[in-house]
Design an enzyme around this catalytic site. Structure first.
Site, PDB file in Angstrom:
ATOM      1  N   GLU A 192       0.821  -1.220   0.000  1.00 50.59           N
ATOM      2  CA  GLU A 192       0.000   0.000   0.000  1.00 50.59           C
ATOM      3  C   GLU A 192       0.854   1.268   0.000  1.00 50.59           C
ATOM      4  O   GLU A 192       0.717   2.134   0.858  1.00 50.59           O
ATOM      5  CB  GLU A 192      -0.976  -0.031   1.188  1.00 50.59           C
ATOM      6  CG  GLU A 192      -1.933  -1.206   1.103  1.00 50.59           C
ATOM      7  CD  GLU A 192      -2.873  -1.322   2.296  1.00 50.59           C
ATOM      8  OE1 GLU A 192      -2.830  -0.444   3.177  1.00 50.59           O
ATOM      9  OE2 GLU A 192      -3.650  -2.295   2.338  1.00 50.59           O
ATOM     10  N   ASN A 225       2.172  -4.793  -3.318  1.00 51.22           N
ATOM     11  CA  ASN A 225       0.752  -5.127  -3.133  1.00 51.22           C
ATOM     12  C   ASN A 225      -0.033  -3.858  -2.811  1.00 51.22           C
ATOM     13  O   ASN A 225       0.451  -2.986  -2.083  1.00 51.22           O
ATOM     14  CB  ASN A 225       0.633  -6.122  -1.968  1.00 51.22           C
ATOM     15  CG  ASN A 225      -0.744  -6.708  -1.792  1.00 51.22           C
ATOM     16  OD1 ASN A 225      -1.295  -7.294  -2.707  1.00 51.22           O
ATOM     17  ND2 ASN A 225      -1.307  -6.560  -0.603  1.00 51.22           N
ATOM     18  N   HIS A 248     -10.553  -5.871  -2.594  1.00 50.54           N
ATOM     19  CA  HIS A 248     -11.600  -5.697  -1.584  1.00 50.54           C
ATOM     20  C   HIS A 248     -12.743  -4.964  -2.299  1.00 50.54           C
ATOM     21  O   HIS A 248     -12.715  -3.739  -2.456  1.00 50.54           O
ATOM     22  CB  HIS A 248     -11.077  -4.889  -0.398  1.00 50.54           C
ATOM     23  CG  HIS A 248      -9.984  -5.581   0.361  1.00 50.54           C
ATOM     24  ND1 HIS A 248     -10.202  -6.782   1.018  1.00 50.54           N
ATOM     25  CD2 HIS A 248      -8.683  -5.253   0.562  1.00 50.54           C
ATOM     26  CE1 HIS A 248      -9.065  -7.158   1.599  1.00 50.54           C
ATOM     27  NE2 HIS A 248      -8.135  -6.254   1.334  1.00 50.54           N
ATOM     28  N   GLU A 282      -6.166 -10.520  -1.865  1.00 50.05           N
ATOM     29  CA  GLU A 282      -6.978 -10.308  -0.653  1.00 50.05           C
ATOM     30  C   GLU A 282      -8.461 -10.218  -1.017  1.00 50.05           C
ATOM     31  O   GLU A 282      -9.168  -9.327  -0.563  1.00 50.05           O
ATOM     32  CB  GLU A 282      -6.530  -9.029   0.072  1.00 50.05           C
ATOM     33  CG  GLU A 282      -5.072  -9.021   0.469  1.00 50.05           C
ATOM     34  CD  GLU A 282      -4.660  -7.785   1.251  1.00 50.05           C
ATOM     35  OE1 GLU A 282      -5.548  -7.108   1.827  1.00 50.05           O
ATOM     36  OE2 GLU A 282      -3.441  -7.491   1.296  1.00 50.05           O
ATOM     37  N   ASP A 308     -12.231 -10.221  -1.180  1.00 50.97           N
ATOM     38  CA  ASP A 308     -13.524 -10.367  -0.516  1.00 50.97           C
ATOM     39  C   ASP A 308     -14.482  -9.391  -1.188  1.00 50.97           C
ATOM     40  O   ASP A 308     -14.057  -8.402  -1.785  1.00 50.97           O
ATOM     41  CB  ASP A 308     -13.463 -10.146   1.011  1.00 50.97           C
ATOM     42  CG  ASP A 308     -12.793  -8.840   1.430  1.00 50.97           C
ATOM     43  OD1 ASP A 308     -12.966  -7.819   0.736  1.00 50.97           O
ATOM     44  OD2 ASP A 308     -12.099  -8.835   2.460  1.00 50.97           O
TER      45      ASP A 308
END
Length: 477
Positions: A166, A207, A243, A272, A274
């Protein structure tokens, strides 16, 4: 290198999941969950050459149901928090390896890859680092020593590392973290070089989130990794967190973005995943969520350098989402009672469609079928109108068995795109179009027919294109 247990052992493991789930039902007072069908996610993922992973909550590994699902359904694990800086080095030079070691030992016992997360991040830093005052040279040494020590600890045990996490603002500029403010962008290259020196065989990733499609942030990331490669910095891949929000997933845009990074010669991965929804959930939202999970999986599977998919947590019971997004949740493939949701089936279907059901040669009821028979369905794919830049297509599928919900797939010629469709829910990833039933036509009797149509742009479809139903290729008819 990945090593997998024989499938006979996996069948016993999946039986253990069912037993543990029944015990959990008595403990928590809910109905025992229905179990997902064979084969497992990890088996169908393996058949495509990709990994399927999950973030692991270290505190839940003692939960039999949770650990059984993690071990039988996934072939890659990521530490949700146990490998972050505040957990690993709470005091300068004093390391706590307990959580990371537990995850590595769990992975080794279950023939799983380990995805290390994360080495250098502006968040979840220990207080001594977050609040400390250091000269530029001292901070650079702190970063290099931390990366070197952690990667060396897990040399040959962690296959991929999120080296820098990030690093970007939404406008594509580098985040004003403690590292950037003092060291500038050089902290990124230094971190990768330190990680490579500590473990030459581990794959090293950068990432980030909100970089899944082409936008200002992903453009900034693209420029950075392009420049890092040009400078000879040892970066192997880019992780895209994903996300996402139910009903706001553009699979084609995700695929195109993955592909442009892959074209730099980099490995790409969904790290990641979801997909959250406004609560409460209902059947309509869950079905849309399943289509969204499928769109992301299809996007990865359409890109040869996309090495795998990690979902960020197993069940809605353990998800981070409700604590961060007020009024939202139900983002994971399993529900709060560890029952597989339609999203789970969508992930399995995507891998099966891409690589086939691996079956089990020891199981006479499921020996595998790399060349599935076409007698259970037949499909007529008819171009009823065509012109230079488009076409109109009608598809009729006759099924030999009763259906309660259906999903059809076919490929369009290169450069031809889906413009609109009717009598179904349509999505396109690369050349592959997926059509799922609408609310009114999901129930089909044995011997009944499914009919839908669509229009293309960018060129015409081809008469007689082969169609699959539920992952099985249909006979022409």
């Amino acid at each position: 290198m990945r090593q997998h247990r024989v499938r006979t052992v996996r069948r016993l493991a999946r039986a253990a999941v069912a037993a543990s789930a029944a015990a959990a039902a008595l403990t928590f007072g809910f109905s025992a969950p229905s179990q997902a069908a064979d084969p497992s996610l990890r088996e169908v993922a393996e058949s495509t050459g990709r990994f399927i992973g999950t973030a692991v909550n270290d505190g839940l590994l003692s939960n039999g149901t949770y650990s059984d699902i993690v071990s039988t359904e996934f072939d890659s694990v990521t530490a949700e928090n146990a490998m972050k800086w505040e957990a690993v080095e709470p005091q300068r030079g004093q390391f706590n390896w307990a959580g990371g070691d537990r995850l590595v030992q769990f992975a080794q016992a279950n023939d799983q890859l380990v995805y290390g997360h994360t080495l250098v991040w502006h968040s979840q830093m220990p207080g001594w680092l977050q609040n400390g005052s250091f000269s530029n040279s001292e901070l650079r040494t702190i970063v290099t020593d931390h990366v070197t020590t952690q990667v060396s600890r897990y040399k040959d045990k962690v296959q991929r590392w999120d080296v820098v996490n990030e690093a970007f603002n939404e406008d594509g500029s580098l985040r004003q973290s403690k590292f950037y403010q003092q060291l500038g962008a050089s902290y990124i290259a230094d971190s990768f070089r330190a990680a490579r020196a500590a473990d030459p065989d581990a794959k090293l990733f950068i990432n980030d989130y909100n970089t899944e499609t082409a936008n200002a942030k992903s453009d900034g990331l693209y420029r950075l990794v392009r420049d890092l490669k040009a400078q000879g910095v040892p970066i192997d891949g880019v992780g895209f967190q994903n996300h996402l929000i139910v009903g706001q997933v553009n699979g084609q845009a995700i695929r195109q973005n993955l592909q442009r990074f892959a074209d730099l010669g980099l490995e790409v991965a969904v790290t990641e995943l979801d997909i959250r929804m406004r609560m409460p959930s209902d059947s309509s939202k869950l079905q849309q969520q399943a289509r969204d999970y499928r769109a992301v999986a299809d996007a990865c599977l359409a890109v040869s350098r996309c090495s795998g998919i990690t979902v960020w947590g197993v069940s809605d019971r353990d998800s981070w989402v409700p604590d961060v997004f007020d009024g939202e949740g139900a983002a994971c493939p399993w529900d709060e009672n560890y029952r597989p949701k339609p999203a789970y089936d969508a992930l399995r279907d995507a891998f099966v469609a891409a690589g086939g059901d691996p079956g089990d040669p020891d199981d006479p009821d499921n020996p595998g079928d790399p060349d599935p028979p076409t007698g259970d369905c037949s499909a007529a794919f008819t171009v009823s109108n065509r012109w230079d830049t488009g076409s109109v297509v009608s598809v009729t599928i006759r099924t030999g068995q009763a259906l309660n919900g259906w999903r059809a797939q076919f490929d369009l010629p290169a450069g031809v795109n889906l413009a609109n469709g009717w009598n179904g829910a349509f999505s396109q990833s690369g050349r592959t179009v997926t059509v799922s039933n609408a609310a009114y036509n999901g129930t089909v009797s044995a011997g009944g027919t499914i009919s839908f149509g669509f229009q293309t742009s960018g060129g015409a479809a081809q008469d007689g294109t082969r169609v699959s139903l539920g992952g099985q290729e249909c006979a022409a008819g």
